[in-house]
Structure formats: structure tokens, C-alpha cells
Design an enzyme around this catalytic site. Sequence first.
Site, PDB file in Angstrom:
ATOM      1  N   GLY A 149       1.092  -0.151   5.448  1.00 58.06           N
ATOM      2  CA  GLY A 149       1.557  -1.258   6.350  1.00 58.06           C
ATOM      3  C   GLY A 149       0.127  -2.220   7.012  1.00 58.06           C
ATOM      4  O   GLY A 149       0.387  -2.550   8.227  1.00 58.06           O
ATOM      5  N   ASP A 156      -8.903  -9.247   1.823  1.00 57.57           N
ATOM      6  CA  ASP A 156      -9.204  -8.507   3.003  1.00 57.57           C
ATOM      7  C   ASP A 156     -10.818  -8.893   3.158  1.00 57.57           C
ATOM      8  O   ASP A 156     -11.212  -8.442   4.329  1.00 57.57           O
ATOM      9  CB  ASP A 156      -9.046  -7.078   2.331  1.00 57.57           C
ATOM     10  N   ASN A 166      -3.246  -3.896  -2.505  1.00 55.43           N
ATOM     11  CA  ASN A 166      -3.044  -4.978  -1.382  1.00 55.43           C
ATOM     12  C   ASN A 166      -1.670  -5.492  -1.413  1.00 55.43           C
ATOM     13  O   ASN A 166      -0.766  -4.867  -1.242  1.00 55.43           O
ATOM     14  CB  ASN A 166      -4.107  -6.081  -1.630  1.00 55.43           C
ATOM     15  N   SER A 207     -11.250  -2.523   5.006  1.00 52.88           N
ATOM     16  CA  SER A 207      -9.680  -1.776   5.115  1.00 52.88           C
ATOM     17  C   SER A 207      -9.183  -1.432   6.423  1.00 52.88           C
ATOM     18  O   SER A 207      -9.868  -1.310   7.220  1.00 52.88           O
ATOM     19  CB  SER A 207      -9.739  -0.807   3.888  1.00 52.88           C
ATOM     20  N   SER A 208      -7.828  -1.463   6.450  1.00 56.25           N
ATOM     21  CA  SER A 208      -7.154  -0.757   7.456  1.00 56.25           C
ATOM     22  C   SER A 208      -6.693   0.837   7.144  1.00 56.25           C
ATOM     23  O   SER A 208      -6.310   1.695   7.810  1.00 56.25           O
ATOM     24  CB  SER A 208      -5.987  -1.733   7.978  1.00 56.25           C
ATOM     25  N   THR A 222       0.809  -1.195  -0.039  1.00 57.31           N
ATOM     26  CA  THR A 222      -0.018   0.030   0.029  1.00 57.31           C
ATOM     27  C   THR A 222       0.814   1.126   0.067  1.00 57.31           C
ATOM     28  O   THR A 222       2.003   1.182   0.243  1.00 57.31           O
ATOM     29  CB  THR A 222      -1.118  -0.196   1.161  1.00 57.31           C
ATOM     30  N   GLU A 281      -7.416  -7.808  -3.531  1.00 56.32           N
ATOM     31  CA  GLU A 281      -8.116  -7.155  -2.324  1.00 56.32           C
ATOM     32  C   GLU A 281      -9.036  -8.231  -1.982  1.00 56.32           C
ATOM     33  O   GLU A 281      -9.580  -7.945  -0.649  1.00 56.32           O
ATOM     34  CB  GLU A 281      -8.511  -5.853  -2.691  1.00 56.32           C
ATOM     35  N   THR A 339      -4.214   1.258  -2.650  1.00 54.22           N
ATOM     36  CA  THR A 339      -3.391   0.003  -2.380  1.00 54.22           C
ATOM     37  C   THR A 339      -3.909  -1.035  -3.580  1.00 54.22           C
ATOM     38  O   THR A 339      -5.010  -0.775  -4.270  1.00 54.22           O
ATOM     39  CB  THR A 339      -3.714  -0.473  -1.141  1.00 54.22           C
TER      40      THR A 339
HETATM   41  N1  GLY Z   1      -5.225  -4.022   1.664  1.00 48.53           N
HETATM   42  C1  GLY Z   1      -4.865  -3.346   2.600  1.00 48.53           C
HETATM   43  C2  GLY Z   1      -6.090  -2.461   3.333  1.00 48.53           C
HETATM   44  O1  GLY Z   1      -6.859  -2.100   2.624  1.00 48.53           O
HETATM   45  O2  GLY Z   1      -5.849  -2.531   4.493  1.00 48.53           O
END
Ligand code: GLY
Length: 575
Positions: A477, A428, A406, A457-458, A386, A425, A404
Amino acid sequence: MNFSLHGRALLLALLLTSGAAFAADGAPETTPAATTSAQPVQRPGHAGIASANFLATNAGFEVLAKGGNAFDAAVAVASTLSVVEPESSGIGGGFMATLHIAKGNRNVFIDARETAPMAVNPQDYLNPDGTPNRDTALKGPLSAGIPGEPAGLALLAKRYGRLPLSVSLAPAIRIARDGFKPDPRLLASIKGEQKDLERWPASAAKFLPGGQPPVAGEVWRDPDQARTWELIAAKGDAGFYHGEVAQKLVDAVRAAGGNWTLQDLANYRAKERTPITVDYQGYRIVTAPPPSSGGVAIAEILNILRGYDLAKMDPAHRVHIIVEAMRRAFRDHNDYLGDPDFVKMPLDMLLSPFYADGLRQSILPDQATPSSMLPHGPAHDPGMHTTHFSIIDKDGNMVGITSTVNYILGSTFVAKGTGVLLNDEMDDFALVPNKPNVYGLLGSKANAPVGGKRMLSSMSPSIVIGKDRSAVIGSPGGSTIITQVLEGILHFVDGQSARQIVADKRYHHQFLPDQVYVEDGVFDAATSDALRKMGYTLKPREAWGFMNVVTWDHRTNTLDAASDPRRPSGLGKVE
Ligand code: GLY
């Protein structure tokens, strides 16, 4: 450990949890929304951009010089990163953007997250014995969601930019067509993924010219990607989601065993959502709502921390309290969060100061709470790809975008004739209930894959707005995005400069596994010993995110832009 105090406190937290879970309204945000708040009214008169690659930062300044604002510059930076940093983000992926619009003091969030194709079949991600199939989840077309990046950038330009896409996409088109020298990280990523890239002829043609990864100093071109961006520049998002490119994407995906349809592409929409806002020590933090878990977690952690005077604590106790707040927020992440258009989430509860009060009661002053004492399940070492960039323009517009594909080079699958590297993705989603994804994150039914749904997502692009200082903060990260951004916010509130924030050593706890991931040198020996005595397991971890921060000091009306020293190709610049 004082189990009776602990037990009572946990009971209180659980009562608050279960009581509010049914009462609170987690209604989906389906309409465009914005918030207002008391915010700075100056204009800096100059601009700051920090991104993971100097070519992208310079592309942003090029577009500002043509009369663009921060949002046009963001289109230029994101599209250029798609060309020069494809291992992290790009045209076949998605992003989340937090915007502060100076005129009217509005805060807006753009969700350009990928969606599952309508024909998604959870069985595709299982081996015959029922174990998770890591290959279909992470490689090839089944691992790819319907991309959000082109629609998100088109929306950003149309609603908030000043320039046509033909101007803001020009640097990316030029660099893709004329070529550039890949940086060491891209070269290493291609080498590392060579075997998977060789599985698909269009991936090999793009990344392995002459059958081999490019070498340092070699100029590398991507004319197919240039052509796709040109179609988007000419036709807006229709240049990607309809017509020639859409047909090529669907043909390539289906020929390689995937299940996309033209309708999946035609149905894709980037969405505006109400950002999460939380006030902490005189600052307003504007951050990412679901389908990111980041903003909810950051708000929950800050709500817990506001009950402590962290500045008066010794380093070990400060870390102890922050880690316990992280532990509790990640527990909730696993249990509740998903796409707001599909699931009801108890956001009122999770964001409530009363809920934080209950969680605070469960934190022992001198001892770690084992995650096993808090309800819920497993995980492994988080990964890290990302990209994030931050921009403040001369008028005081601010934007943070985390984008991202991913994992490294996404699915490693390129759709023939498009230059589009697809994301991976789909991993996720909670593809297999109670089995961790590549970041070690667990999910519940709230994040189960469903056609048209966005995977959790993070990504946590955040804007911190104060009377004296403001900042745009974010990082890649994987699951550590959330804690890295949190630590960046805490350091900013403590008065640190952009340069210090990006260089600070980091640590991370995500509920499970029950250990504190530590960067070398983050704690001195005495702090590490004190934390171990409190019951913490410290686990060294080499890879940390790549933070890009722009700060604005309202007292001197100066900007500062800094790019994480962990990756030398980045550039933070003020002009
Ligand atoms: N693919 C990592 C996120 O979206 O958190």
C-alpha cells in the site's frame, strides 16, 4: 482553536525535537543483530500461511510438508509470488522480513532492500527545465535499484531454514516452467502497462506473448525466470549476482540507457538489522527499522497513543487522536529517515517515550492540528502495490515478509534472457528534494540518492507478541502500509480475529496533503460529521492495501490465517 496552548505545546515538541536531534545517536546498524524478549514457549503443532495468491500459499505448505520450517516456506512463497504476482514483487525487487525464531526467542530483521548503482546520477531524474522526470524515475532501467530479493532469500534459507534452496525454490521453478492461469489483477496490470511493456522487446516477449496481454483462462509460462531461479537453487545468490545472469542483467540495463556494473551486483548484500521493538498494552511489537520508515513511525504513533484510553473514547475522538499521532509520525518520516549505513538518524529521540509525551502535549482534545502548524512540506495521493505474506509454523517460528518491485510491474523493464522484471525503486529516494514521489512522500537529504545506498521504504512487516495471543501482520500500500499495519495492530490488541482485521475498513493520514484518506464505509455519518467539525478534510480513496494476517491464540494453541477480501486470489490457510 486555542493557539496559545497550541503554540506552547508545539514549542515544547520542537524543543524536544531540536535538542535531541543532535544528542541522540542514530548510528548505523552494520553488524548482524538480534533481540530477545519474554515470549510464548508453546508449539502450535500446525501452521498458518496467508499470502496474496493461493498458488504461493500452497507452495509454502508444500515446502513445510517436505520438512521445512516457516523460513523455508517464506522462500517458497516469495519466489512463487515472483512468478504469479509479478505486478507486486519479485526476483528483480527487494523485501523486508521480520522473523521470530522460536528457539531462543529471538527476533531478527532482514533487509533485502535494493541499492542505488554506484554510477547513480541525480540529473538523470530531472527534465532539462529542472522539473522531476517521472519517466526515468518510474520506467526503464534508470528507475531500477540493484535487486535484493535473491540475496535476501538465500540468506533467509542459509541462516534460518532447514532445507536447501533446490527444495524451497522448486514450486516457483515448476510453476514458471509449466505455467499458470494469471488472476484478474495480473491480467489488468499487464493491460494497464501494455504501452510501457511494448517499449522493451524482452518485456513484450514476457508479458505480451503474441503481441497481446494474456487473456483469462490462458496458461502463461515464464521459462527464463524458471531458469534464473534454477541457477539460484544450484549456486545460491551467486547464481544471480555473478556469472551468466549478472552479465545478462548488466548488458541489458546498459544497452537500454542504464548504468549498472558487474561490481554493483557483486557488491550487493542482504543485511540483518536490529528490529524496532515497542511495547503497547501488554504486547511487544517487533517491526521494521530503517531503511524502512515504517517501524519508527508505528513505534512513535503507539508511544503517543499509550497516553490515551482509546477504548473509552467515542469513535470520532478515537480517530482524531490516532490521526494526530499519524500526522506527527509522518512529519518525522519526511524529515529524518534514510539508509542507516549512510545517515545519522535521531532514533533514540524518535522512539523515546519522552518525545511522545511532548508530541502528545501538542494534540488538542477536540480539534485537528493543521499540518501547516507543524514544521515541514507537500505531497499527493499515495499509490499501492507491493505484497505481504505472514507465516507461523508448527514450532512457533513466525515470519512476515513485505516484498516489492515498487509501482505496478516495477520499471516494466525485463532484462533479456533472464525473466527478471526490474523494480522501479529509485523513485523511493528523494530524487528531487522537496518534490513528492509516486506515493506523495517527501524526503530530505537523509534519503537523497547515493551509490550503494538503500532508498527509504514504508514496508512494515510486524510481529505482535503477547501472553495470550500473537500475530504476524503486514500489508502492501505504498505510504499507507504504515497506517494500515498500525490499524491492524490496534484491532488485534482490541481482540479482533485475523478475519476481522483483514476485512476492517481503513483510513490514513500522512502529514501532507493535510487530509484523511477514507475507505468507503469506514466511518458512520455521525463520526464523519464530528471529524469535519474538528477541522478534518475527509477524502474518499478506493484502493487499499492487501493485508495478510496469521494469529496464534496461546490459550487454545490455535492458529488462524486470513487473506484480505479486497483481493479474491489471496489465501489464508491453516493445516
Ligand atoms: N516501494 C514501496 C516501499 O518500499 O515503501
